[in-house]
Design an enzyme around this catalytic site. Sequence first.
Site, PDB file in Angstrom:
ATOM      1  N   SER A 113       0.864  -1.184   0.000  1.00 47.13           N
ATOM      2  CA  SER A 113       0.000   0.000   0.000  1.00 47.13           C
ATOM      3  C   SER A 113       0.898   1.230   0.000  1.00 47.13           C
ATOM      4  CB  SER A 113      -0.951  -0.001   1.192  1.00 47.13           C
ATOM      5  OG  SER A 113      -0.254  -0.164   2.405  1.00 47.13           O
ATOM      6  N   TYR A 132      -4.853  13.094   6.155  1.00 46.99           N
ATOM      7  CA  TYR A 132      -5.911  14.036   6.510  1.00 46.99           C
ATOM      8  C   TYR A 132      -5.346  14.962   7.579  1.00 46.99           C
ATOM      9  CZ  TYR A 132     -10.672  15.385   7.970  1.00 46.99           C
ATOM     10  OH  TYR A 132     -11.833  16.065   8.250  1.00 46.99           O
ATOM     11  N   ARG A 189      -6.532   9.451  15.912  1.00 48.03           N
ATOM     12  CA  ARG A 189      -6.883  10.530  16.840  1.00 48.03           C
ATOM     13  C   ARG A 189      -6.385  11.859  16.279  1.00 48.03           C
ATOM     14  NH1 ARG A 189      -3.385  11.570  22.052  1.00 48.03           N
ATOM     15  NH2 ARG A 189      -2.270  12.691  20.410  1.00 48.03           N
ATOM     16  N   ASP A 245      -2.737  14.613  16.074  1.00 47.40           N
ATOM     17  CA  ASP A 245      -1.853  15.278  17.040  1.00 47.40           C
ATOM     18  C   ASP A 245      -2.620  16.351  17.804  1.00 47.40           C
ATOM     19  OD1 ASP A 245       0.527  13.882  16.643  1.00 47.40           O
ATOM     20  OD2 ASP A 245       0.925  14.992  14.789  1.00 47.40           O
ATOM     21  N   ALA A 252     -12.258  10.321  21.928  1.00 53.22           N
ATOM     22  CA  ALA A 252     -11.048  10.687  22.677  1.00 53.22           C
ATOM     23  C   ALA A 252      -9.772  10.140  22.063  1.00 53.22           C
ATOM     24  CB  ALA A 252     -11.166  10.199  24.117  1.00 53.22           C
ATOM     25  N   LYS A 280      -8.449  -1.046  19.697  1.00 56.58           N
ATOM     26  CA  LYS A 280      -8.785  -0.748  18.295  1.00 56.58           C
ATOM     27  C   LYS A 280      -9.196  -2.025  17.570  1.00 56.58           C
ATOM     28  CE  LYS A 280      -5.448   3.082  17.923  1.00 56.58           C
ATOM     29  NZ  LYS A 280      -4.203   3.514  17.289  1.00 56.58           N
ATOM     30  N   GLN A 324       3.958   3.315  12.426  1.00 51.15           N
ATOM     31  CA  GLN A 324       4.860   4.449  12.253  1.00 51.15           C
ATOM     32  C   GLN A 324       6.135   3.906  11.602  1.00 51.15           C
ATOM     33  OE1 GLN A 324       5.494   7.422  11.616  1.00 51.15           O
ATOM     34  NE2 GLN A 324       4.589   8.237  13.489  1.00 51.15           N
ATOM     35  N   GLN A 366      15.410  15.992   7.185  1.00 50.97           N
ATOM     36  CA  GLN A 366      13.960  16.075   7.388  1.00 50.97           C
ATOM     37  C   GLN A 366      13.462  14.853   8.177  1.00 50.97           C
ATOM     38  OE1 GLN A 366      11.430  15.401   3.927  1.00 50.97           O
ATOM     39  NE2 GLN A 366      10.608  17.469   4.195  1.00 50.97           N
ATOM     40  N   ARG A 400       6.291  10.770  -4.115  1.00 52.57           N
ATOM     41  CA  ARG A 400       7.318  10.552  -5.143  1.00 52.57           C
ATOM     42  C   ARG A 400       7.442   9.056  -5.403  1.00 52.57           C
ATOM     43  NH1 ARG A 400      12.347  14.183  -3.190  1.00 52.57           N
ATOM     44  NH2 ARG A 400      11.134  15.708  -2.041  1.00 52.57           N
TER      45      ARG A 400
HETATM   46  P1  FAD Z   1      -4.124   6.862  19.383  1.00 52.19           P
HETATM   47  O1  FAD Z   1      -3.964   5.526  18.792  1.00 52.19           O
HETATM   48  O2  FAD Z   1      -5.439   7.256  19.920  1.00 52.19           O
HETATM   49  O3  FAD Z   1      -3.054   7.064  20.504  1.00 52.19           O
HETATM   50  C1  FAD Z   1      -1.678   6.771  20.254  1.00 52.19           C
HETATM   51  C2  FAD Z   1      -1.028   6.359  21.551  1.00 52.19           C
HETATM   52  O4  FAD Z   1      -0.915   7.486  22.399  1.00 52.19           O
HETATM   53  C3  FAD Z   1      -1.859   5.340  22.252  1.00 52.19           C
HETATM   54  O5  FAD Z   1      -1.275   4.083  22.108  1.00 52.19           O
HETATM   55  C4  FAD Z   1      -1.969   5.797  23.687  1.00 52.19           C
HETATM   56  O6  FAD Z   1      -1.225   4.950  24.505  1.00 52.19           O
HETATM   57  C5  FAD Z   1      -1.398   7.195  23.687  1.00 52.19           C
HETATM   58  N1  FAD Z   1      -2.393   8.207  23.999  1.00 52.19           N
HETATM   59  C6  FAD Z   1      -3.393   8.634  23.209  1.00 52.19           C
HETATM   60  N2  FAD Z   1      -4.061   9.622  23.810  1.00 52.19           N
HETATM   61  C7  FAD Z   1      -3.456   9.800  24.999  1.00 52.19           C
HETATM   62  C8  FAD Z   1      -3.684  10.680  26.095  1.00 52.19           C
HETATM   63  N3  FAD Z   1      -4.674  11.579  26.063  1.00 52.19           N
HETATM   64  N4  FAD Z   1      -2.850  10.589  27.152  1.00 52.19           N
HETATM   65  C9  FAD Z   1      -1.839   9.684  27.191  1.00 52.19           C
HETATM   66  N5  FAD Z   1      -1.580   8.824  26.172  1.00 52.19           N
HETATM   67  C10 FAD Z   1      -2.378   8.895  25.127  1.00 52.19           C
HETATM   68  N6  FAD Z   1      -1.750  12.376  11.624  1.00 52.19           N
HETATM   69  C11 FAD Z   1      -2.535  13.224  10.925  1.00 52.19           C
HETATM   70  O7  FAD Z   1      -2.800  14.334  11.380  1.00 52.19           O
HETATM   71  N7  FAD Z   1      -3.058  12.879   9.695  1.00 52.19           N
HETATM   72  C12 FAD Z   1      -2.827  11.679   9.140  1.00 52.19           C
HETATM   73  O8  FAD Z   1      -3.327  11.397   8.041  1.00 52.19           O
HETATM   74  C13 FAD Z   1      -2.014  10.745   9.845  1.00 52.19           C
HETATM   75  N8  FAD Z   1      -1.758   9.526   9.343  1.00 52.19           N
HETATM   76  C14 FAD Z   1      -1.044   8.621  10.081  1.00 52.19           C
HETATM   77  C15 FAD Z   1      -0.847   7.344   9.574  1.00 52.19           C
HETATM   78  C16 FAD Z   1      -0.132   6.389  10.296  1.00 52.19           C
HETATM   79  C17 FAD Z   1       0.057   5.002   9.724  1.00 52.19           C
HETATM   80  C18 FAD Z   1       0.424   6.744  11.572  1.00 52.19           C
HETATM   81  C19 FAD Z   1       1.222   5.737  12.351  1.00 52.19           C
HETATM   82  C20 FAD Z   1       0.239   8.022  12.082  1.00 52.19           C
HETATM   83  C21 FAD Z   1      -0.492   8.972  11.357  1.00 52.19           C
HETATM   84  N9  FAD Z   1      -0.715  10.263  11.849  1.00 52.19           N
HETATM   85  C22 FAD Z   1      -1.483  11.143  11.120  1.00 52.19           C
HETATM   86  C23 FAD Z   1      -0.127  10.694  13.126  1.00 52.19           C
HETATM   87  C24 FAD Z   1      -1.095  10.547  14.302  1.00 52.19           C
HETATM   88  O9  FAD Z   1      -2.214  11.371  14.123  1.00 52.19           O
HETATM   89  C25 FAD Z   1      -0.366  10.927  15.574  1.00 52.19           C
HETATM   90  O10 FAD Z   1       0.630   9.994  15.879  1.00 52.19           O
HETATM   91  C26 FAD Z   1      -1.264  11.189  16.788  1.00 52.19           C
HETATM   92  O11 FAD Z   1      -0.509  11.838  17.796  1.00 52.19           O
HETATM   93  C27 FAD Z   1      -1.857   9.945  17.396  1.00 52.19           C
HETATM   94  O12 FAD Z   1      -2.943   9.487  16.651  1.00 52.19           O
HETATM   95  P2  FAD Z   1      -3.379   7.943  16.828  1.00 52.19           P
HETATM   96  O13 FAD Z   1      -4.627   7.687  16.158  1.00 52.19           O
HETATM   97  O14 FAD Z   1      -2.233   7.084  16.539  1.00 52.19           O
HETATM   98  O15 FAD Z   1      -3.648   8.000  18.400  1.00 52.19           O
END
Ligand code: FAD
Length: 300
Positions: free
Chosen positions: A15, A49, A107, A109, A126, A168, A179, A215, A275
Amino acid sequence: MSRNTTRLSDDIKLSFEFFPPKSDEMAGQLWSAVDALKRWNPDFVSVTYGAGGSTRDTTLATVARMTTDAGLPAASHLTCVGATREEVLETVDAFRAVGVRHFVALRGDPQGGVGTDYRPHPGGYANGAELTAGLSALGGLEISVSAYPEKHPESADTNADIEMLKRKADNGATRALTQFFFDNDVFARYLDRVRAAGIEIPIVPGILPVHNLAQVQRFAALCGATVPAFVETALGPVDDQPEERSLRAAELAARQLEGLRRLGIREFHFYTMNRASLINAVLDQAGFADCDAPAAVQAA
Ligand code: FAD
């Protein structure tokens, strides 16, 4: 319409992740990359997104075009940070209206930026696990989620990360995309812990061929990934020599793929940076094309 595709060895699935373009020039780069990567017949492509919905319209337009014009199975990433559940579900409806049936549920950042405190919206989802449950409840959707072999920077420890991944999966996610990482031993240890926790969905390694070392180092520092010394030693000295840098970057990523394949991994998610040439070089070098089949076959 017919197009050339490369037949992949065994049961390998690829993918490719893209980001929505911000200008006409970037759009040109994106669509030529998509076109050039089609030859690998990806299992799906995905479009990121912007957290807080900043790219909602461009992501939607890009995913729609991937499906209709490029003829590729396309997933949209979706974040829930800063939005109510109703707002998130309205966005989902808009994507479903253009044919999207696969979401990468995230979720996102914190709104104050990476490293600031995350505050869930009081009326929102959340975290990724809650968003997954919300999407599952709609029915008929494929849901991929994130996973962090080196731990998410906000997680107290790896166990907390794995617990979130378990939630999940229990809530309906069918695959996790990781990641990026460079050390396969880190991934192997993580996979052992994930399986020991009873999580059975595919954990698909996220592969980042390095276009720009500085980067990647900056990004890695933000997202808690490690850039090992062997990567810096290989790429650092040739940073100002684009051709040699690309050759070495392709070789590093190809070796990483070969190592993962020896671990039994068959699905790979590529961070393309919009790219194609480096990814094509990596996949060619890693021998992902089926050697016993004609290199190019006509596919409908
Ligand atoms: P979650 O899975 O909800 O949380 C990640 C981890 O953080 C959890 O395992 C949990 O232990 C911990 N955690 C979560 N919330 C809390 C809290 N409140 N307090 C303490 N610990 C907590 N970002 C974008 O903006 N757009 C994208 O399109 C995008 N694509 C991505 C694709 C992939 C494959 C990956 C790996 C990341 C991507 N990200 C993207 C980055 C991602 O949004 C960030 O890493 C974000 O900080 C966490 O989102 P998540 O869904 O992984 O969080």
